[in-house]
Design an enzyme around this catalytic site. Structure first.
Site, mmCIF file in Angstrom:
data_model
loop_
_atom_site.group_PDB
_atom_site.id
_atom_site.type_symbol
_atom_site.label_atom_id
_atom_site.label_comp_id
_atom_site.label_asym_id
_atom_site.label_seq_id
_atom_site.Cartn_x
_atom_site.Cartn_y
_atom_site.Cartn_z
ATOM 1 N N LEU A 168 0.866 -1.175 0.000
ATOM 2 C CA LEU A 168 0.000 0.000 0.000
ATOM 3 C C LEU A 168 0.905 1.229 0.000
ATOM 4 O O LEU A 168 1.819 1.331 0.819
ATOM 5 C CB LEU A 168 -0.894 0.029 1.240
ATOM 6 C CG LEU A 168 -2.244 -0.689 1.186
ATOM 7 C CD1 LEU A 168 -2.954 -0.558 2.532
ATOM 8 C CD2 LEU A 168 -3.124 -0.144 0.078
ATOM 9 N N ASP A 169 0.660 2.169 -0.905
ATOM 10 C CA ASP A 169 1.461 3.387 -0.952
ATOM 11 C C ASP A 169 1.327 4.171 0.350
ATOM 12 O O ASP A 169 0.318 4.047 1.056
ATOM 13 C CB ASP A 169 1.005 4.270 -2.114
ATOM 14 C CG ASP A 169 1.389 3.696 -3.469
ATOM 15 O OD1 ASP A 169 2.285 2.833 -3.514
ATOM 16 O OD2 ASP A 169 0.787 4.115 -4.486
ATOM 17 N N PRO A 170 2.315 5.014 0.681
ATOM 18 C CA PRO A 170 2.183 5.864 1.873
ATOM 19 C C PRO A 170 0.906 6.697 1.876
ATOM 20 O O PRO A 170 0.336 6.954 2.940
ATOM 21 C CB PRO A 170 3.432 6.758 1.795
ATOM 22 C CG PRO A 170 4.450 5.898 1.101
ATOM 23 C CD PRO A 170 3.656 5.129 0.066
#
Length: 331
Positions: free
Chosen positions: A50-52
Site C-alpha cells: 500500500l502506498d504511503p
C-alpha cells in the site's frame, strides 16, 4: 513505536496474521517493521504494497504464516478512493507536481456520463503501469528511473475490475470530487484507474485519497491500528494475531489422522475419497493443527507448502486465549 535509539529487543518465534489498518504516510514496510518490533517477532512479511498515501487493510504475516502470504497477494481487493477532476500530476496522485489544470464542464460529470465511464471500466481492462511504481525493469524499480527523469516504455497489463461505482462528493468548499468504489484483481493500480477515468471524462484527474476496505475477504472492521496495538500491554499483543489458517478460508479443508498427517508432513501424497481441488488446507486431527496447503487430483492429496514440525509445535504451545483487541471476530 520503535524509539529513536533503536533499542535492541529480544526476538522470539511468533506465528500468525495481524490484520492491520495501515496509517497514512507510512510505507507498507515501515508499518511492518513497527508491528514486528511491537511483537518482538523474528520473521515477518506483508501481503501486498500500500502506498504511503493509502490507508486500510494490510494483513501482516509472522513466522509460519509468511508461507501463505502469496495467497493474499493474489486475492481481489476493494478500495474507496477520491479523485480530483481537472488536475493531472506527474505521479498520478497528490504527491506529484501539477502537469495540467483545466476547467471542468459540469456536463463532463453528469450522472449519465459517470454511468457510461463506469461501464467502460468494469470487467477486463488494460492498464499501463505508472512510472512511479515498484514494478521492476532490469532489476530496478520503475520509480528509481522516474526520480532520475527517465521515462521507459512499459507493456500494458490485463487486470479485472469486478465492481465499480462512481459518484460525486464535496471534497472541499466549492470543489467537487469523484468517489471511486472499486473491487479489482491483483496488479490493478488505483492511481492509474483514477487517471484513466479522468481522461475518459475529458477533464483529467488525479488520486487524492485511497483506503483499502477489503483484502481477500478480510474487511477493515476486523483490523487494528498500530496505535491501539502499542497501547496494549505487551503480554496481550500476541492475542491480537489471527492463526495462519485465517489466510486459507477459501481453501477446501481436509483433516488427516496421525499416521497420514506424519506422512504428509514428510512430503508424501495421500489417497482418499476427495474431490479434485486446486487449493486445500490440510490439518492433522491429533493434535488439531494446520499442516500446510496442497491440492487434490484424481483422489491424490499432494503437498504444496508445508509447516515444519518445529513451527507446528511452537504454534500449539503459544496459542493464547483470544482477547478483545478492539476488532470484530469473524463468524
Amino acid at each position: 513505536m520503535p524509539p529513536a535509539s533503536r533499542t535492541r529487543v529480544q526476538r522470539r518465534p511468533v506465528h500468525g496474521v495481524l490484520l492491520l489498518d495501515k496509517p497514512l504516510a507510512l510505507s507498507s514496510n515501515q508499518a511492518l517493521q513497527k508491528a514486528k518490533w511491537l511483537l518482538r517477532a523474528e520473521k515477518a512479511g506483508h501481503t501486498g504494497t500500500l502506498d504511503p498515501l493509502a490507508t486500510g487493510v494490510l494483513p501482516l504475516c509472522f513466522g509460519a504464516a509468511t508461507k501463505f502470504s502469496q495467497l493474499q497477494l493474489d486475492a481481489p481487493k476493494t478500495y474507496e478512493a477520491i479523485a480530483l477532476p481537472g488536475v493531472t500530476t506527474s505521479t498520478g496522485d497528490a504527491e506529484g507536481a501539477v502537469l495540467q489544470r483545466c476547467a471542468v464542464d459540469p456536463a463532463q460529470l453528469a450522472p449519465e456520463r459517470l454511468s457510461a465511464v463506469q461501464r467502460q471500466f468494469t470487467g477486463p481492462i488494460s492498464q499501463l503501469p505508472p512510472m512511479h511504481s515498484a514494478l521492476k525493469k532490469d532489476g530496478r524499480a520503475l520509480y528509481t528511473y522516474a526520480r532520475a527523469g527517465i521515462a521507459l516504455e512499459r507493456a500494458a497489463r490485463a487486470v479485472v475490475i469486478h465492481a465499480l461505482e462512481l459518484s460525486l462528493v464535496q471534497h472541499a468548499p466549492a470543489q467537487t470530487a469523484i468517489k471511486i468504489a472499486v473491487t479489482c484483481s491483483k496488479g490493478c493500480y488505483i492511481r492509474t484507474l483514477a487517471e484513466d477515468i479522468g481522461a475518459a471524462l475529458g477533464c483529467g484527474a488525479h488520486l487524492s485519497a485511497l483506503r483499502r476496505t477489503d483484502s481477500g475477504g478480510i474487511g477493515i472492521e476486523r483490523c487494528i491500528s498500530l496505535e491501539r496495538l502499542q497501547a496494549l500491554p505487551e503480554a496481550e499483543r500476541l492475542a491480537c494475531l489471527q492463526p495462519p489458517q485465517s489466510l486459507l478460508t477459501r481453501h477446501l479443508r481436509v483433516t488427516l489422522d496421525s499416521d497420514n498427517a506424519a506422512r504428509f508432513l514428510s512430503g508424501l501424497p495421500r489417497r482418499g475419497a476427495w474431490p479434485d481441488a486446486p487449493a486445500v488446507a490440510v490439518f492433522g486431527a491429533d493434535p488439531p493443527a494446520l499442516l500446510g496447503v496442497g491440492h487434490i487430483a484424481g483422489g491424490c492429496l499432494l503437498p504444496d507448502r508445508l509447516l515444519s514440525a518445529l513451527e507446528i509445535a511452537q504454534i500449539l504451545a503459544s496459542q493464547p486465549q483470544r482477547q478483545d483487541c478492539g476488532i470484530l471476530e469473524e463468524t
